[in-house]
Design an enzyme around this catalytic site. Structure first.
Site, PDB file in Angstrom:
ATOM      1  N   CYS A  23      71.872  34.237  80.624  1.00 59.54           N
ATOM      2  CA  CYS A  23      72.921  33.691  79.758  1.00 59.54           C
ATOM      3  C   CYS A  23      73.355  34.772  78.772  1.00 59.54           C
ATOM      4  O   CYS A  23      72.529  35.428  78.146  1.00 59.54           O
ATOM      5  CB  CYS A  23      72.401  32.464  79.012  1.00 59.54           C
ATOM      6  SG  CYS A  23      71.897  31.120  80.116  1.00 59.54           S
ATOM      7  N   CYS A  26      71.895  34.718  75.186  1.00 56.07           N
ATOM      8  CA  CYS A  26      70.477  34.424  74.994  1.00 56.07           C
ATOM      9  C   CYS A  26      69.844  35.396  74.003  1.00 56.07           C
ATOM     10  O   CYS A  26      69.936  36.615  74.162  1.00 56.07           O
ATOM     11  CB  CYS A  26      69.730  34.482  76.324  1.00 56.07           C
ATOM     12  SG  CYS A  26      67.966  34.084  76.155  1.00 56.07           S
ATOM     13  N   ARG A 139      76.673  30.749  80.561  1.00 54.54           N
ATOM     14  CA  ARG A 139      75.403  30.443  81.232  1.00 54.54           C
ATOM     15  C   ARG A 139      75.479  30.902  82.682  1.00 54.54           C
ATOM     16  O   ARG A 139      75.894  30.157  83.568  1.00 54.54           O
ATOM     17  CB  ARG A 139      75.103  28.946  81.140  1.00 54.54           C
ATOM     18  CG  ARG A 139      74.702  28.514  79.735  1.00 54.54           C
ATOM     19  CD  ARG A 139      74.013  27.177  79.734  1.00 54.54           C
ATOM     20  NE  ARG A 139      73.520  26.813  78.423  1.00 54.54           N
ATOM     21  CZ  ARG A 139      72.344  27.189  77.920  1.00 54.54           C
ATOM     22  NH1 ARG A 139      71.545  27.948  78.639  1.00 54.54           N
ATOM     23  NH2 ARG A 139      71.985  26.802  76.718  1.00 54.54           N
ATOM     24  N   CYS A 256      64.054  21.136  61.717  1.00 54.87           N
ATOM     25  CA  CYS A 256      63.627  22.159  60.763  1.00 54.87           C
ATOM     26  C   CYS A 256      64.796  22.795  60.022  1.00 54.87           C
ATOM     27  O   CYS A 256      64.655  23.223  58.875  1.00 54.87           O
ATOM     28  CB  CYS A 256      62.813  23.238  61.478  1.00 54.87           C
ATOM     29  SG  CYS A 256      63.711  24.146  62.768  1.00 54.87           S
ATOM     30  N   ASP A 278      60.537  30.780  66.818  1.00 57.31           N
ATOM     31  CA  ASP A 278      60.942  31.547  68.004  1.00 57.31           C
ATOM     32  C   ASP A 278      62.181  32.410  67.755  1.00 57.31           C
ATOM     33  O   ASP A 278      62.582  33.177  68.635  1.00 57.31           O
ATOM     34  CB  ASP A 278      61.099  30.659  69.234  1.00 57.31           C
ATOM     35  CG  ASP A 278      62.334  29.790  69.235  1.00 57.31           C
ATOM     36  OD1 ASP A 278      62.965  29.622  68.173  1.00 57.31           O
ATOM     37  OD2 ASP A 278      62.674  29.273  70.315  1.00 57.31           O
ATOM     38  N   CYS A 322      74.982  22.314  45.340  1.00 57.53           N
ATOM     39  CA  CYS A 322      75.933  21.794  46.330  1.00 57.53           C
ATOM     40  C   CYS A 322      75.725  20.297  46.530  1.00 57.53           C
ATOM     41  O   CYS A 322      74.599  19.804  46.568  1.00 57.53           O
ATOM     42  CB  CYS A 322      75.753  22.531  47.656  1.00 57.53           C
ATOM     43  SG  CYS A 322      76.860  21.958  48.960  1.00 57.53           S
ATOM     44  N   CYS A 332      69.331  27.326  58.514  1.00 59.39           N
ATOM     45  CA  CYS A 332      68.301  28.263  58.965  1.00 59.39           C
ATOM     46  C   CYS A 332      68.404  29.620  58.260  1.00 59.39           C
ATOM     47  O   CYS A 332      69.496  30.189  58.168  1.00 59.39           O
ATOM     48  CB  CYS A 332      68.411  28.464  60.470  1.00 59.39           C
ATOM     49  SG  CYS A 332      67.112  29.512  61.146  1.00 59.39           S
ATOM     50  N   CYS A 351      78.011  27.955  56.441  1.00 60.41           N
ATOM     51  CA  CYS A 351      78.130  27.068  55.286  1.00 60.41           C
ATOM     52  C   CYS A 351      79.412  26.243  55.299  1.00 60.41           C
ATOM     53  O   CYS A 351      79.383  25.028  55.112  1.00 60.41           O
ATOM     54  CB  CYS A 351      78.038  27.873  53.999  1.00 60.41           C
ATOM     55  SG  CYS A 351      78.325  26.897  52.498  1.00 60.41           S
TER      56      CYS A 351
END
Length: 377
Positions: A23, A26, A139, A256, A278, A322, A332, A351
């Protein structure tokens, strides 16, 4: 071994970065350079047993969830996962039970695979980026050929065997322009759960060309949300919509990305190395190896705690005030690379898109919260 103090999820990668596809976006193929050529290509029997035993003993919950990732984990074949299930059955402590999930591109799923996954109640995350032209844009196989036909055939096998499937759709510069076509595709093929994952690539020249534009991603989510609100509440679970609704009930985010801290989803690699995430499989982030150090000890390590708390510590001031902070939490850390006026901490590239979506869905979330608070006790 005493259990961990809180729930955790581990992405177990028994095949490492290895995959039968290539992909174009990736991020995981690059982790190959982190590992020595002299190391085994896949997780061996002794290491697999140690991982399963330590995971079962360390997990504090009654239901112990295993998440098998890659690369492409089905490359290991059914024999490997039959051993997984046997070991789990043999090692599972009394009073606990096991739940397995596997993330796959679907191209190797045949009737035998689907029957096995159904028999052992695996949940399956299946990578699909929408209808064939959109999916095949990025992909691809090693020769550049599209993978949609094989992935969709795998999905049909899973569906026919009654396997619970969640579609994982990477939102990129192409499919972001077709929100309703993407959503209706999943709706028409009978998908009951879908996650939309925004693609953010970074290179020497800045953000990669396949990356989604923040405002386009926000518009994509808003458009799909309105369609979902009109016809699919209770019928299709869209992960980010469910995450937004968690705030109506005062619940902690399951994803998360939207938690104030991270580090609760570490990665165990094919050689036993543990990393905090990861997206951070790099030598400087290696936490230890389960072959020589107990998993629980790694999960309790100050380095992992510091990594997780870094998300809160590096949150810019503009985020702290905010109005959608409770929904976003700065997303993240890997996407925080934007310079902000008057700030020492970096802002999140996505954002504007998240703010657009969470502001758009806020009236609905607030109404749900109001009705929930006023329900008869």
């Amino acid at each position: 071994m005493t259990a961990a103090r809180k729930d955790f999820q581990i992405f177990a990668k028994p095949v490492g970065w290895r995959c039968n596809l290539r992909c174009r976006y990736c991020y995981y193929l690059d982790t190959e350079q982190v590992f020595s050529d002299s190391q085994p290509a896949t997780m061996g029997e002794a290491l697999l047993r140690r991982y399963i035993e330590h995971h079962l003993l360390a997990h504090p919950g009654e239901v112990v969830r295993f998440s098998w990732h890659g690369g492409e984990p089905t490359l290991l074949g059914l024999d490997f996962f039959e051993r997984v299930v046997r070991l789990q059955g043999r090692l599972c402590p009394r009073g606990k039970k096991v739940a397995n999930g596997i993330q796959t591109n679907g191209t190797l799923i045949d009737a035998s695979w689907a029957a096995f996954l159904a028999e052992h109640s695996f949940t399956v995350g299946l990578s699909l980026d929408g209808p064939q032209p959109l999916h095949d844009r990025y992909r691809c196989g090693p020769g550049g050929e599209g993978s949609f036909a094989r992935a969709f055939a795998g999905y049909q096998q899973l569906q026919s065997h009654g396997v619970a499937v969640e579609a994982l759709c990477v939102v990129n510069d192409e499919n972001v322009m077709y929100p309703l076509q993407v959503y209706e595709f999943f709706r028409e093929i009978g998908v009951r759960a879908v996650s939309f994952l925004p693609l953010v690539e970074r290179g020497a020249e800045g953000v990669g060309g396949a990356s989604v534009e923040p405002e386009a991603f926000g518009a994509f989510l808003c458009t799909i949300f309105d369609r979902w609100l009109a016809q699919d509440i209770g019928r299709i679970a869209v992960q980010i919509f469910e995450e937004a609704l968690r705030t109506a009930f005062g619940e902690e985010h399951a994803l998360c990305l939207f938690r104030p801290t991270c580090g609760n989803i570490p990665t165990v690699e094919h050689n036993g190395d543990v990393f905090p995430c990861d997206h951070y499989v790099r030598p400087e982030h290696r936490l230890g190896n389960i072959a020589v150090r107990p998993l629980l000890e790694i999960l309790r390590s100050p380095r992992l705690a510091a990594f997780g708390n870094g998300k809160r510590r590096t949150l810019p001031q503009v985020c702290r005030t905010c109005r959608v902070l409770d929904m976003c939490a700065g997303e993240c850390p890997k996407n925080r690379f934007v310079d902000l006026p008057g700030e020492t901490m970096k802002g999140n590239y996505l954002c504007a898109g998240y703010k657009m979506f969470f502001t758009h869905c806020r009236p609905f979330v607030d109404e749900v919260a109001r009705q929930w608070r006023s329900r008869p006790r």
